[in-house]
Write a protein that holds these residues in place. Sequence first.
Motif, PDB file in Angstrom:
ATOM      1  N   THR A 228       0.707   2.766   0.186  1.00 34.89           N
ATOM      2  CA  THR A 228       2.017   2.808   0.300  1.00 34.89           C
ATOM      3  C   THR A 228       3.467   3.599   0.810  1.00 34.89           C
ATOM      4  O   THR A 228       3.387   4.385   0.835  1.00 34.89           O
ATOM      5  CB  THR A 228       2.307   2.842  -1.090  1.00 34.89           C
TER       6      THR A 228
ATOM      7  N   LYS B 241      11.417  -3.066   5.929  1.00 30.70           N
ATOM      8  CA  LYS B 241      10.816  -3.747   6.802  1.00 30.70           C
ATOM      9  C   LYS B 241      10.319  -2.581   8.024  1.00 30.70           C
ATOM     10  O   LYS B 241      10.719  -1.333   7.989  1.00 30.70           O
ATOM     11  CB  LYS B 241      11.678  -4.500   7.533  1.00 30.70           C
TER      12      LYS B 241
ATOM     13  N   THR C 203       6.729  -2.598  11.269  1.00 26.14           N
ATOM     14  CA  THR C 203       5.413  -2.965  11.514  1.00 26.14           C
ATOM     15  C   THR C 203       4.218  -1.053  11.726  1.00 26.14           C
ATOM     16  O   THR C 203       5.304  -0.395  12.691  1.00 26.14           O
ATOM     17  CB  THR C 203       5.712  -3.280  13.341  1.00 26.14           C
TER      18      THR C 203
ATOM     19  N   LEU D 134       5.356  -5.120   7.631  1.00 16.20           N
ATOM     20  CA  LEU D 134       5.708  -5.092   6.861  1.00 16.20           C
ATOM     21  C   LEU D 134       7.146  -6.047   6.606  1.00 16.20           C
ATOM     22  O   LEU D 134       8.161  -5.114   7.050  1.00 16.20           O
ATOM     23  CB  LEU D 134       5.714  -4.079   6.131  1.00 16.20           C
TER      24      LEU D 134
ATOM     25  N   GLU E 260       8.115  -5.347   1.107  1.00 10.78           N
ATOM     26  CA  GLU E 260       6.944  -4.321   1.285  1.00 10.78           C
ATOM     27  C   GLU E 260       6.610  -3.109   1.727  1.00 10.78           C
ATOM     28  O   GLU E 260       7.449  -3.170   1.917  1.00 10.78           O
ATOM     29  CB  GLU E 260       5.540  -5.681   0.641  1.00 10.78           C
ATOM     30  N   SER E 261       5.874  -2.754   0.621  1.00 13.42           N
ATOM     31  CA  SER E 261       6.066  -0.948   1.189  1.00 13.42           C
ATOM     32  C   SER E 261       4.148  -1.287   0.835  1.00 13.42           C
ATOM     33  O   SER E 261       3.788   0.827   1.888  1.00 13.42           O
ATOM     34  CB  SER E 261       6.820  -0.260   0.108  1.00 13.42           C
ATOM     35  N   SER E 262       4.423  -2.040   0.900  1.00 12.81           N
ATOM     36  CA  SER E 262       1.451  -1.082   0.696  1.00 12.81           C
ATOM     37  C   SER E 262       1.239  -1.882   2.214  1.00 12.81           C
ATOM     38  O   SER E 262       1.856  -3.039   2.293  1.00 12.81           O
ATOM     39  CB  SER E 262       1.564  -2.125   0.119  1.00 12.81           C
ATOM     40  N   PHE E 263       0.517  -1.521   2.378  1.00  8.54           N
ATOM     41  CA  PHE E 263       0.039  -1.682   3.958  1.00  8.54           C
ATOM     42  C   PHE E 263      -1.925  -1.350   2.954  1.00  8.54           C
ATOM     43  O   PHE E 263      -3.000  -0.957   2.425  1.00  8.54           O
ATOM     44  CB  PHE E 263       0.078  -0.926   4.824  1.00  8.54           C
TER      45      PHE E 263
END
Length: 233
Positions: free
Chosen positions: A30, A36, A38, A57, A60-63
Motif C-alpha cells: 500500500t 491516482k 501508475t 491506480l 485506491e492505494s493498494s497494489f
Amino acid sequence: MNKNIFIVALLVISLLSCSKKEGSMVVQGTIQGLQKGTLYLQKIQDTIITSVDSIKLVGESSFNLVDNIKEPELYFLTLSDKENEKINFFGEKGTITINSKLDKFATSAKITGSKSHDLLQTYQEMADKFNGRRLEIIKESFDAQNAKDDELIEKLDKEFDRLVKNRYRYTASFSIKNSHSEVAPYIALTELFDAHISLLDTVNNSLTNKIKASKYGKQLDEYIKEIKEKEVK
C-alpha cells in the motif's frame, strides 16, 4: 431472472480469476495517500531499467505486481509522478510486501518477505554509519582549512584514509561471510568496484558455485577479468 443473474456473476468471477496475473514473485502493498497514479515494477536488463509489470491506480492505494524471477536480484518500485524516487529492494521468489507513504515514497518504505533484502539492509545499516562519519570528516576538514589548522587537517586526512580502508575491509568481510547469497557479489560490484583487485579476488573466490553462476556472480567475475586485462596492458 435471478438464476440468470447468478450464472452471469459466476462467469464474471471466473473471467477475473483467469485474467489474474501470476508470477514466481508477487510484490504487494500500500502507498498511503496515493489516490491516482501508475506504479511500475522494474529491474535492470542489459544495463537499462526496464518495467516488467505495472498497475494503474485510481481511487485506491493498494497494489499487486508480479514477475517470474529465477534468482534473487535488485528491483525498483517507481511511481509515475515520482520517477526520480525509486524504492530499491532485493526481489526473490515468494510474496514481498512493500508499504510506503506518498510524500516520502522512497524513504518511508517498509519491506518484508525477502531474506535477500533483509541481508542487504543489514549491510546498509553499517554502510550508512561509515557514510555518516565520512561526511562529518569532510565538514571538519573544511572548517579546519578555513581556520588554517594544519595539524587538524593532517589528523583528519589520516582518519579519512583509515575510514575508507575499514569500510573496504568490512564490506569484503560481509560478502565473504554471506558467500552463499546473491547479495555478496552484488555488494562487491557496487561497493568494492574501486578497491584493490586482490580484495575483489578474495570475495570472488569465496563465492559458492551456485552464486558464481548467478547474474551478479558472473558480472563480478567478468569485472575482475576486465581489470586484470587492463593491468596487463
